[in-house]
Enzyme design. Sequence first.
Site, PDB file in Angstrom:
ATOM      1  N   LYS A  36       0.690  -1.304   0.036  1.00 15.33           N
ATOM      2  CA  LYS A  36      -0.176   0.189  -0.301  1.00 15.33           C
ATOM      3  C   LYS A  36       0.699   1.094  -0.295  1.00 15.33           C
ATOM      4  CE  LYS A  36      -0.640   0.115   5.081  1.00 15.33           C
ATOM      5  NZ  LYS A  36      -0.303   2.068   5.383  1.00 15.33           N
ATOM      6  N   THR A  37       1.840   1.181   0.661  1.00 11.97           N
ATOM      7  CA  THR A  37       2.969   2.590   0.683  1.00 11.97           C
ATOM      8  C   THR A  37       2.847   2.606  -1.022  1.00 11.97           C
ATOM      9  OG1 THR A  37       3.508   2.181   2.903  1.00 11.97           O
ATOM     10  CG2 THR A  37       5.019   3.513   1.886  1.00 11.97           C
ATOM     11  N   ASP A 223      -3.446   7.803   4.834  1.00 15.75           N
ATOM     12  CA  ASP A 223      -2.902   5.553   5.133  1.00 15.75           C
ATOM     13  C   ASP A 223      -4.467   5.109   6.220  1.00 15.75           C
ATOM     14  OD1 ASP A 223      -1.666   3.422   4.662  1.00 15.75           O
ATOM     15  OD2 ASP A 223       0.241   4.205   5.626  1.00 15.75           O
ATOM     16  N   GLU A 224      -4.051   3.743   6.467  1.00 18.91           N
ATOM     17  CA  GLU A 224      -4.500   3.415   7.656  1.00 18.91           C
ATOM     18  C   GLU A 224      -5.560   3.867   7.804  1.00 18.91           C
ATOM     19  OE1 GLU A 224      -3.177   0.839   8.810  1.00 18.91           O
ATOM     20  OE2 GLU A 224      -1.422   0.952   8.550  1.00 18.91           O
ATOM     21  N   GLN A 262      -7.881  -5.173   9.844  1.00 19.17           N
ATOM     22  CA  GLN A 262      -6.524  -5.009  10.700  1.00 19.17           C
ATOM     23  C   GLN A 262      -6.650  -4.138  11.185  1.00 19.17           C
ATOM     24  OE1 GLN A 262      -2.568  -4.708   8.751  1.00 19.17           O
ATOM     25  NE2 GLN A 262      -3.124  -5.091   6.727  1.00 19.17           N
ATOM     26  N   ARG A 636       1.580 -10.422  10.488  1.00 24.33           N
ATOM     27  CA  ARG A 636       4.028  -9.292  10.804  1.00 24.33           C
ATOM     28  C   ARG A 636       4.794 -10.802  10.334  1.00 24.33           C
ATOM     29  NH1 ARG A 636       1.554  -5.638   9.349  1.00 24.33           N
ATOM     30  NH2 ARG A 636      -0.517  -6.720   9.236  1.00 24.33           N
TER      31      ARG A 636
END
Length: 769
Positions: A36-37, A223-224, A262, A636
């Site tokens: 995503k980044t 973001d997020e 998430q 993770r």
Amino acid sequence: MSSQEQLLEGLNGPQREAVTHGGGPLLIVAGAGSGKTRVLTHRIAYLMAARGVRPGEILAITFTNKAAAEMRERIQALLGARAAASMWIMTFHSACVRILRREAHRLGYPSGFTIYDSADSARLMQLVCKEMDLDPKRFPPKSFSAQISNLKNELVDYDTFAEQAQTEQEKKLAEAYRLYQRRLHEAGAMDFDDLIMVTVNLLQMFPDVAEHYRRRFRHVMVDEYQDTNHAQYVFIRELVGAEQEAPVVPPSELCVVGDADQSIYAFRGATIRNILEFERDFPDARTILLEQNYRSTQTILSAANAVIERNEGRPAKNLWSEQGEGTPIVGYVADNEHDEAAFVVGEIDKLTDDGAITPGEVAVFYRTNAQSRVFEDVFIRMGLPYKIVGGVRFYERKEIRDVLAYLRVLANPEDTVSLRRIINVPKRGIGARAEESLELFAARERITFAQALRRVDEVPAMATRSVNAVRNFTALLDELAALVEASSPSQLVEAVLDKTGYLSELAESKDIQDESRVENLEEFVDVAREFENTFTALLEDEAALEGEEVVEEDAEPTLVDFLERISLVADTDQLPDADDEGGVVTLMTLHSAKGLEFPVVFLTGLEDGVFPHMRTLGDKTQLEEERRLAYVGLTRAERLLYVSRAAVRSAWGSPSYNPPSRFLDEVPPSLVDWRRGESPVLSAPPALRRGPSGRSFGGEGFGGTFGRSRQKTEAPTLSVGDLVNHDKFGMGRVQLVDGTGDRTKARIDFGADIGEKDLMVKYAPIEKL
């Protein structure tokens, strides 16, 4: 190849669509590890290369300074330093502070307002509750602080809450809220929740301010997005102009990135609704799904997919990878928590000795901070390097907070919380009785505490010695204040340490801990110097953003500039750095692990009552968030994933037998290699034992015997409202009853000192009154 084609090279199909989308609002549902980044940064570059967007028209909001720095570095690599410097890439709080520094005077705040962190806010609330003469047992200041924070996150001001208050508790809270805000305003300060709430108020109350920023930021990216609370949600809507009926400025182009799976910060006010209902909030929105994972093996992703699919109402998503099946997940059932820690540390020692990994590539996750102690004991005994994320951080250390309080008072003399922190630091003969006399005098005269210090001669019944000590203190502040205009931040820090005698007192101490405190203060001076060295470039960035030129006399860093930078340092940005020998093993809670990745992950404490946490077992909404937390922990891991549980775990000094976590039962057995299934020394009741397959014989459900030292032959039948007596906690009232038979669980409120406890009725030492 054109620059536009270069930007799209290497992107998969959905990523390309997200980068090139233009027009209406865009929701990018980005699964864990889906790049995503990269998508966000390439979208920003594409806006400039293909659509001619100017850098200053772009606002990219992240949740941590670390994420913002990473995004800026990537954009700099794509577009160059000048372009990266000319756009706002920052956290919610940083963006709001930039707006407020320019506009807060409209609401009666000084442009150099102080930013109170959580410790400052807690101290102010204690003073407010004391001023209201509230019984701390009935009306705990800590609880009031948390409730007021929640109200601000919902954009509920004290007038609105006061109108709704019905119970005595709510009325006292409303009064405390009003007084707390008044004291903040008098001190020229805002707490962290204010930064967003006040900015929203500003945009809503002053249309010209809102129009200015809507004209400026034609492209807003968040973001997020699943972690946004209501206040952040409204801030974004106001900023893009989504609420305008007859817009003077067309709405900005909004792009949000997130993953409902998430969303794990409901306890901070984050609402999963913001991302689940994005298409309802923005009817012309487009949604693009990113499912290809570039981080983990397919085995790890299959386990994560199997767990998260149990949650209801989530958009369908299935992570997949081209990195192959990979190594099976390793499972381990330990005798107890000490055996579990020994297994984890032993595996890490073996892997590092074999050269398969370095310590810095390993993370150990647990549900609560309390679980870290047993791991620390074994790491120390084995001589393996480790770092706990979530310990006492640099800016939270007493000596640093003391010096920061001096600096805040120099920047804002009316800052009552900081002033009262340093009034007798180092000790100068101004005791608690003298401070209370000053407080009463200030209340009687309706003046601030700072003004009361200047009128100490008028304070009744003040001892001559205390009067002289206060005079010397104000003279010291005046002497330091005279240095502010002509001194850099680092020079002011050194002056405070010198003229207050703070540094000399520590240097003369025989306490070995004071030696490290001196080192911390030396480091703080270096922090100030580093800030000064980078300030000019930062100022040029700010001027470019505003379309202005840097005024030469303003090019020097001020104390307010330095304090703002310190206030906006995020706790989650502080992670252990790798060293020449491969770094150290990272120990952290699952909530701290969000956004990180490690080649090797140990997910520990997988027992019902531990993870998922005991308090969530009877609440479907909370249990689904626990499942999302498990999903975050699983995803993770890049190459190796270990899962473990303890058959017996100590709780309140007694053995607790918890059934296996339901999350383990949700992972397909074919994915897990159980190194050890049933332990030879298991002493749990048969219904709670786990066989070699990793399945529990007694089925799922509530388990555990928190706090029990004996098994009762007959459990009381409880209903909501019943009074009970507990051997350890005393009298309490039943708030919730869940389950049947031996698995009946009750939530009992034991009052302010103990709080609510979730207990297994069959085993808890309680009797019905």
